[in-house]
Every structure is written in structure tokens, then in C-alpha cells.
Design a protein around this motif. Structure first.
Motif, PDB file in Angstrom:
ATOM      1  N   LYS A   1      28.610  52.351 -19.084  1.00 34.70           N
ATOM      2  CA  LYS A   1      27.969  53.671 -18.963  1.00 34.70           C
ATOM      3  C   LYS A   1      28.370  54.641 -20.068  1.00 34.70           C
ATOM      4  O   LYS A   1      27.513  55.341 -20.622  1.00 34.70           O
ATOM      5  CB  LYS A   1      28.280  54.263 -17.586  1.00 34.70           C
TER       6      LYS A   1
ATOM      7  N   ARG B   1      21.518  48.455 -22.406  1.00 34.20           N
ATOM      8  CA  ARG B   1      20.854  48.568 -21.104  1.00 34.20           C
ATOM      9  C   ARG B   1      20.506  47.184 -20.538  1.00 34.20           C
ATOM     10  O   ARG B   1      20.568  46.963 -19.327  1.00 34.20           O
ATOM     11  CB  ARG B   1      19.605  49.425 -21.227  1.00 34.20           C
TER      12      ARG B   1
ATOM     13  N   ALA C   1      21.686  45.792 -17.034  1.00 39.11           N
ATOM     14  CA  ALA C   1      20.758  45.206 -16.067  1.00 39.11           C
ATOM     15  C   ALA C   1      21.281  43.868 -15.557  1.00 39.11           C
ATOM     16  O   ALA C   1      21.201  43.552 -14.358  1.00 39.11           O
ATOM     17  CB  ALA C   1      19.378  45.037 -16.707  1.00 39.11           C
TER      18      ALA C   1
ATOM     19  N   GLN D   1      16.600  49.636 -15.603  1.00 39.98           N
ATOM     20  CA  GLN D   1      17.311  49.654 -16.876  1.00 39.98           C
ATOM     21  C   GLN D   1      16.518  48.902 -17.951  1.00 39.98           C
ATOM     22  O   GLN D   1      16.465  49.326 -19.118  1.00 39.98           O
ATOM     23  CB  GLN D   1      18.703  49.035 -16.714  1.00 39.98           C
TER      24      GLN D   1
ATOM     25  N   ARG E   1      13.726  51.171 -19.082  1.00 41.09           N
ATOM     26  CA  ARG E   1      14.255  52.213 -19.962  1.00 41.09           C
ATOM     27  C   ARG E   1      14.520  51.641 -21.354  1.00 41.09           C
ATOM     28  O   ARG E   1      14.277  52.297 -22.377  1.00 41.09           O
ATOM     29  CB  ARG E   1      15.565  52.776 -19.390  1.00 41.09           C
TER      30      ARG E   1
END
Length: 813
Positions: A147, A162, A166, A181, A184
């Protein structure tokens, strides 16, 4: 993370000019060949020169073994490297990937962290550690680690992060968050063309997120090797589900057969694609699981041996399939060695025991007849597993499947160690709390049957039948119980049903064999030479008795015909007598009834005689039994009387009490009606009681009490016939199992007894007895026994020593 081979090769060749100068031309050529994908020659070269490699060659060994997908070799080369802390981040990443493939996650994560310390601003090492954490079941830690990097990155780097997040989210079961994710990454953050590794991971996440059609839509941009790797990963997932129960039994093997056909096609593609050797090897390893699930143990072992011969190790998870197949092929010793190494390798780098591996290892030890070792293996891990587990989104706990498996194995081992009562208590407790479960109640029913309680077993199985009427384990147990109850037709129906539905199952094959043996023809042979000595030989000396009976195969479910012949001889006061007989009859065997009737043609040297014999044995329950016998001109009458022209009719009734396989008592009354108008009444009580037992030894206490009352119309001069007598013989019998391998058993017995004999007019005298015997059971169809015994007893006040030999054989064909 994929690694640019050209860059690594340049790194390995140009890092040190003196090192390059030291490498001979042959080695240079082999390294250049490895860059094209043919890594085997240079790896063979490095293996031959393992002891005199330069430092640079040791680093090359790590890198090129990683290219070839030889994970064990990569790790071994890394461990031989003299100064691993000096390796570059790229090389450490190669070793970390090898550790990850070998499921040694702690080492892989540590190396990724070391690589990040070298290049702290490069996110690929963080992503590598996140992938390892996700594979290790620590998806939450992986997401937390990634993160902080999401906002620091942009473009393709952020999209790549990402996709890794995922992947980690999927390992936690957060399917929709993982797909979010991915959306995105490729729609909002990185709207450009999908690149190699990103495309590969995107397809992987979509596939695991149960969106395979969407995953296929991005395959067009993959290279041939990337496509084969992705298909290999997807097939590995299919292996896990292909052997699971399908919605319809007719489709049970469809998924497995389709997966095997798909593997055959993919392996052909690998053979035609340069550089796909490592992918092909991984496919062959994963395919072992399909062979195992399809009931093809020979193919599993053959393929495993081929993989070993080609170099490299087979990972522990695949060795489980091989070990199971070896057990089906009756090679438990090899399976045990395989599982011992697999457990050792798996647990070397993880804090908790590998439960599934240790349970299977204990099973291999049991089949190797190393019962104590197997018990220690199970007892070592039992405290580490809790009884209950929480189910997500379900308010109540349920029994943990691993805990249940451990308990069942523990109870089975207690039974193998002759601790029947504790084992029975565990089985009954498990079944009580899981009423109707085949997993717990069928083993309890099996133990009932093995204890001599087939009716109790049948009742327990009926309770399970209401829940799972066609479960394989249930029908197998019902078939064995039907055989024990002499329900031949029911056994045929159940056996045919499971054989048709599960033809590939190993246990089904054993049931089919047991049912076939029960319907075979049978040959019984006995022989008993005897040597007696003393002041007189009222029972005869130099005796010999032989008898053989041939039974036909079973017909009309319950019937079979038999025919036989016998011979007996003995010497009495320098005169030798002998007798012969032939018999033919029919036997009926039903659920509670065993009846036989035969007619006998006899010749004892005083003319031919016709006799007959009728027996009946009735089971009132698992514990109580009674029977009767009627014989006209019985062949069991004293031989000395028969050769003198005296025959006898025999009438017998008996009751038997067998509460379990450790205790038995029988009371019998026999009436003899001799042709010289003498009458004998005889009462006999016999029993046995288990005193002590361990795995291969058991000690039983025996008691035989016999009393006889004779009423004379004439003097019985031609045969031994005391007016009143009583014999009491307590004894001990030690049984020692020498060998056990599936249906093959070999044991020896020792028996010693000291008793007392009393005869009217002659008073009392001691009785002594000693016996030694061996029994051999082979392949379900052949049983052999031999016993030598010595007895000392008085007859009409005169002691005799009897040395007896006996042989018996039972053969089904």
C-alpha cells in the motif's frame, strides 16, 4: 518477476575482465548457447567442474540454472557461493524465485528484502516479497507491504504493483477487491498497451477470479513461452479440481480425462517451442496428480522415475501422489522413504509441521508394519491441531477435518497395537458426535466386524445409509460385512456396484478379490502322525491320520458340494489296524445357519459300512451360538474298536459364547452309542481369555475341562473306555507374529499346560502338555499350518508319552 537474460549474461561475463580472460573458449561458447535457450550443455559443464569453478562461474551457475527452471540446482549453487552477501540484486532475485517455486517462502522473502536493501527505490523486489507472502498464506501482510508504494509509483510501475496487490487479495479470498485493483491498474492508472508480465499476471488474476473468458481475451499479446507458462499455471489449478466429486457420478472422470488430453497437447507444443523445457517439466510434475486421481499408479511411478532420471528434484507436494501410488502398488517401504524425505524438506524452512505429509508418512509406516514409529508420528502432531474451526460467515464452529483425520489414525494405530478397548472408545466417540458420517461411522463398523460383531456392524452401517446411501466407503464396508454374515447375494450386488462405478479404485479392487475368494473352490488337507510310548499303548502307537476334502465353487448363492477321503492307522499290541473312508455331501451356508450333510463309505478291515453325518451351526447373535451333530457310524470312534468290529453313533449339542475376539467359551455334550451296547456321556468345557497383548505378541489363558460317564452292558475290552474320568488342563498360549505384509501373515505359537487327570479305580495323576506351531497365510487363498506337540497322560493308571505332529492346508482356487 521475469528477468532479462541478455542483461544478466552481460552482467555475468563483463563484471570482471580477469575472470573473463580465465574462461576458456569452450565455456564461452556454451554460455552463448545458453543465451539462446539451450542451457543443458553449460550446466553439465559446470556440474563436471563443480569443485574447481571460479567465483564468476559460480555466479553463472546460479543465473543459468534459474533460466533453465532448475530450482533445486539454483539453490544448491547459491549455497555453494563463497560470499553470497556480495551477489547483485538481480542474482538474489533469481535465487528468491527458485526458493518460492520450492515453497521455501521464508528464504525467498529474506532474499527479496536483501535485494531491496541494495536497490531501495526499485519496487520489483517489494513486489517479489509480496508474491511470496501471498503464496505463504499471508496475503494481508503482502497488501500492507504494498500500500505505501501505490501512491509513490505511477504509470506501468503502479499498474504492476496493483496487479501484485490483486494477487495477494485473491489469496485472502477478496475476489472483488482483487478485480477492482486490476481495473484500476489497466483502465485508470495505465491505459496504454498491456506489456508482457503485466498481461500475464492480469490473465492469472482474472482466471483465479473465475473470469476465464476475460483472461483469454488478453492472451493474444503473450509470447509463446509466456502463453505456455500461463497455460501451465492454469492446468496446475485444474489438477486440484479435476479429481473432486462432480455433480453427476457419470461425469466423475470426465474432468480428469479432459485434463490429461489437454496436457498431452500442451506437452507437444512445449516440445516444438525452444526454451520450454522447464515449463514442460513442471507440466509433467503437475500431471502426476491427475494420474493419481485417475487410478493409474503404474503411470505415476513410471513418470516419476523418468523425471528423476532426467535430473532435478520432484517437489514434495508431487511426491505425495507418488507415495500414494506406491502404496497401491504394494511398495510401502519405498513410499515411506519418499514421504520421509518430503516431510524433512518441507519442514526445514517452516515453523509448523506439514500435517498432511506427516499423516501420509504415518500411513506408510503402518503398512511397513512399523506400528510404534507410526504411532509416535501421529502422537507428535496431535496436540498441534484444534478440534474445531470457524467458518467464514457462518455463526457456528465445525469439526476440523485435519483433527478428525488425526483422531481416526490414532484410533486405528491403537487397534494395531492390540489396545482394542481404547481404540473402540475413540471410534465410538467420533461416530457419536458425527452421527451418520461415513468418515467416522464406517471405521467404527469395520472395527465391530473385526471384533467378531458383524450384526452390530450392519446396524451401524444402516444408520449411515440413511444419510449417504451410495457412498463408496459405506458400500465397501457393507460388502465386507455381508461376507462375514454369509449374505453372499448381497455381497455380490454391492461388489458389482462399486466395481462398476469405481473400477480404478485400489480398495475396490481388494474387495472384488475378497468376494472372488469367497466363491472359489476349496481344498482342505490334514495329516497327523503320532508317536506314543509307555508301558501300554491303549490309544495305539505309530498312528497316522489323513483326510482331504474338496469343496465346489458356490452355486445358487448358498450351496456347494463336497467330496473327500480319509485314512487312519495305528499299532495295538503288535497288531496294526487301519481304516479308510470316502464321503460326499452338500453344504448350505446362510446368514445365521451353516448346515452340512454327507454320506460316508467306510472300510476298517471287517467289511464295508455305510454311514452319514449331519451338522448344524446356528448364530443366535454376534455373541451366542449353538449347534448339533449327528453321525451314524462315526469316523471319530476309537480306531481300536472299529477294527474289532465295534462302531458307534455320535450325538452332540453345544453352545458357544464369544463376546469378542479376545474371549470365547464353549460347552458341549456328546452321547456315544456303541454297537456293543455300551453308552458314553461326555461333557466338555473349553475357553480362552486374552491376558496380555502388544503389537505382534499376545498371551492367552486356556482352560479345558472334560468329564466322561460310561454305562456298560458288556466289558469294553477292544478299546479304551474308562467308567468315569475327569481331565482338567489349564494352559498358556503365546502367539508371535513373525511377518505381516498386506494379506500375507506368518506367525508362531507356543503352548504349555499342566493339568490333572482322575480316573475311577485308578486315582489321579498329573497331565503335561507342550506344543509349538507355525501358521502361514498367503495371498488370501493359501493357509498352511504345522504343529508339534508332546503330552503325558495316564490311561488305566499307566502313563504314556505322546509325540504328535499335525499338518493342515487350506487352498482356494
Amino acid at each position: 518477476m521475469a528477468m532479462n537474460k541478455t542483461f544478466l549474461l552481460a552482467l555475468s561475463l563483463l563484471a570482471s575482465a580477469p575472470a573473463v580472460a580465465a574462461v576458456d573458449t569452450q565455456y564461452d561458447d556454451l554460455v552463448r548457447l545458453a543465451r539462446t535457450g539451450d542451457t543443458a550443455p553449460v550446466l553439465d559443464y559446470l556440474k563436471r567442474h563443480q569443485t574447481d569453478q571460479s567465483v564468476q562461474q559460480r555466479e553463472d551457475n546460479i543465473v543459468i540454472a534459474s533460466w533453465a527452471g532448475r530450482d533445486q540446482e539454483t539453490v544448491a549453487a547459491y549455497r555453494r557461493y563463497p560470499h553470497p552477501e556480495q551477489l547483485s540484486a538481480e542474482v538474489l532475485g533469481s535465487v528468491a524465485r527458485a526458493y518460492r517455486n520450492l515453497k521455501q517462502y521464508a528464504e525467498a522473502a529474506a532474499l527479496y528484502r536483501n535485494a531491496q536493501h541494495q536497490v531501495p527505490n526499485d519496487p520489483q523486489w517489494v513486489m517479489g516479497e509480496m508474491l511470496v507472502l501471498a503464496d505463504d498464506g499471508k496475503g494481508g501482510q503482502a497488501v500492507a507491504l504494498g500500500k505505501p508504494w501505490v501512491d509513490r509509483l505511477s504509470g506501468e510501475d503502479q499498474a504492476q504493483m496493483r496487479t501484485v496487490m490483486a494477487y495477494a487479495l485473491l489469496s485472502e479470498g477478496a475476489r472483488y477487491e482483487a478485480l477492482h485493483q486490476m481495473e484500476r491498474a489497466f483502465v485508470t492508472e495505465y491505459p496504454g498497451d498491456f506489456q508482457g508480465e503485466l498481461r500475464e499476471r492480469y490473465g492469472q488474476v482474472l482466471t483465479r477470479g473465475e473470469m476465464p473468458m476475460a483472461a483469454l481475451s488478453i492472451d493474444a499479446g503473450l509470447t509463446p513461452l509466456q502463453r505456455l507458462q500461463k497455460q501451465s499455471d492454469e492446468m496446475a489449478l485444474r489438477v486440484r479440481v479435476a479429481v473432486m466429486d462432480s455433480r453427476r457420478e457419470s461425469e466423475r472422470l470426465q474432468a480428469t480425462d479432459e485434463a490429461l488430453a489437454r496436457y498431452a497437447s500442451l506437452l507437444k507444443q512445449c516440445a516444438a517451442t525452444p526454451g520450454a523445457e522447464a515449463i514442460a517439466r513442471q507440466m509433467r510434475i503437475d500431471r502426476l496428480g491427475l494420474y493419481d486421481g485417475r487410478g493409474m499408479p503404474q503411470q505415476v511411478v513410471r513418470e516419476y522415475d523418468a523425471l528423476k532420471a532426467q535430473g532435478g528434484e520432484v517437489p514434495p507436494y508431487a511426491r505425495v501422489w507418488v507415495a500414494r501410488s506406491l502404496l497401491k502398488l504394494r511398495q510401502p517401504a519405498r513410499a515411506e522413504r519418499l514421504m520421509a524425505s518430503a516431510v524433512k524438506e518441507t519442514e526445514a524452512d517452516q515453523p509448523q509441521p506439514w500435517m498432511a505429509g506427516r499423516i501420509l508418512h504415518a500411513q506408510t509406516l503402518t503398512l511397513c508394519h512399523r506400528i510404534d514409529d507410526a504411532a509416535r508420528e501421529i502422537e507428535r502432531i496431535m496436540p498441534l491441531e484444534g478440534r474445531y474451526r470457524w467458518v467464514i460467515n457462518y455463526p457456528q464452529t465445525e469439526i476440523d477435518s485435519t483433527w478428525l483425520t488425526l483422531q481416526l489414525n490414532h484410533a486405528s494405530l491403537l487397534n494395531d497395537k492390540a489396545q482394542n478397548e481404547p481404540a473402540l472408545a475413540v471410534f465410538e466417540d467420533l461416530c457419536r458426535y458425527n452421527l451418520g458420517s461415513t468418515e467416522t461411522c464406517v471405521p467404527l463398523a469395520d472395527m465391530y466386524r473385526n471384533n467378531g460383531w458383524p450384526r452390530r456392524s450392519e446396524q451401524r452401517l444402516k444408520m449411515v445409509e440413511g444419510v449417504s446411501p451410495r457412498a463408496l466407503e459405506l458400500e465397501e464396508s457393507q460388502a465386507y460385512t455381508a461376507l462375514a454374515l454369509r449374505e453372499w447375494h448381497q455381497a455380490d450386488v454391492l461388489t458389482d456396484d462399486v466395481a462398476q462405478r469405481y473400477p480404478e479404485d485400489y480398495d475396490v479392487g481388494r474387495l472384488v478379490r475378497a468376494n472372488q475368494v469367497a466363491h472359489m473352490a476349496e481344498l482342505r488337507l490334514t495329516a497327523s502322525p503320532d508317536r506314543s510310548s509307555g508301558s501300554t499303548t491303549v490309544r495305539g502307537s505309530h498312528s497316522l491320520g489323513m483326510e482331504g476334502t474338496l469343496f465346489s465353487p458356490r452355486f445358487l448363492d448358498h450351496w456347494r458340494l463336497f467330496a473327500g477321503s480319509g485314512y487312519s492307522s495305528s499299532r495295538f499290541d503288535e497288531e496294526k489296524g487301519h481304516g479308510r473312508w470316502q464321503r460326499a455331501g452338500v453344504e448350505y451356508s446362510g446368514r445365521d445357519l451353516l448346515v452340512s450333510a454327507d454320506t460316508r463309505y467306510q472300510n476298517y478291515g471287517v467289511g464295508h459300512e455305510q454311514g452319514y453325518r449331519f451338522t448344524l451351526d446356528h448364530d443366535l447373535s454376534d455373541i451366542w451360538h449353538w449347534g448339533t451333530l449327528v453321525a451314524r457310524r462315526s469316523t471319530e470312534a476309537p480306531l481300536r474298536g472299529r477294527i474289532a468290529g465295534v462302531h458307534a453313533d455320535q450325538y452332540q449339542a453345544y453352545g458357544r459364547w464369544t463376546p469378542d475376539d479376545e474371549h470365547a467359551w464353549e460347552l458341549a455334550y456328546t452321547h456315544w452309542d456303541f454297537s456293543d451296547r455300551n453308552r458314553h456321556q461326555q461333557v466338555a468345557l473349553s475357553g480362552e481369555h486374552r491376558l496380555w497383548a502388544v503389537t505382534d505378541l499376545r498371551l492367552d489363558g486356556l482352560l479345558d475341562v472334560e468329564g466322561r460317564l460310561a454305562r456298560y452292558s458288556t466289558d469294553a475290552q477292544s478299546y479304551y473306555s474308562p467308567k468315569h474320568d475327569v481331565a482338567v488342563m489349564p494352559s498358556l498360549r503365546l502367539t508371535h507374529r513373525l511377518y505381516a505384509f498386506y494379506e500375507n501373515q506368518w506367525q508362531q505359537t507356543f503352548e504349555l499346560g499342566v493339568g490333572h487327570y482322575w480316573e475311577a479305580r485308578y486315582g489321579s495323576s498329573p497331565m503335561l502338555m507342550a506344543r509349538y506351531g507355525q501358521q502361514l497365510q498367503m495371498n488370501d487363498v493359501l493357509a498352511l499350518g504345522a504343529t508339534v506337540g508332546w503330552e503325558r497322560q495316564s490311561y488305566d493308571g499307566r502313563a504314556e508319552n505322546d509325540l504328535q505332529l499335525s499338518f493342515d492346508m487350506n487352498y482356494r482356487f
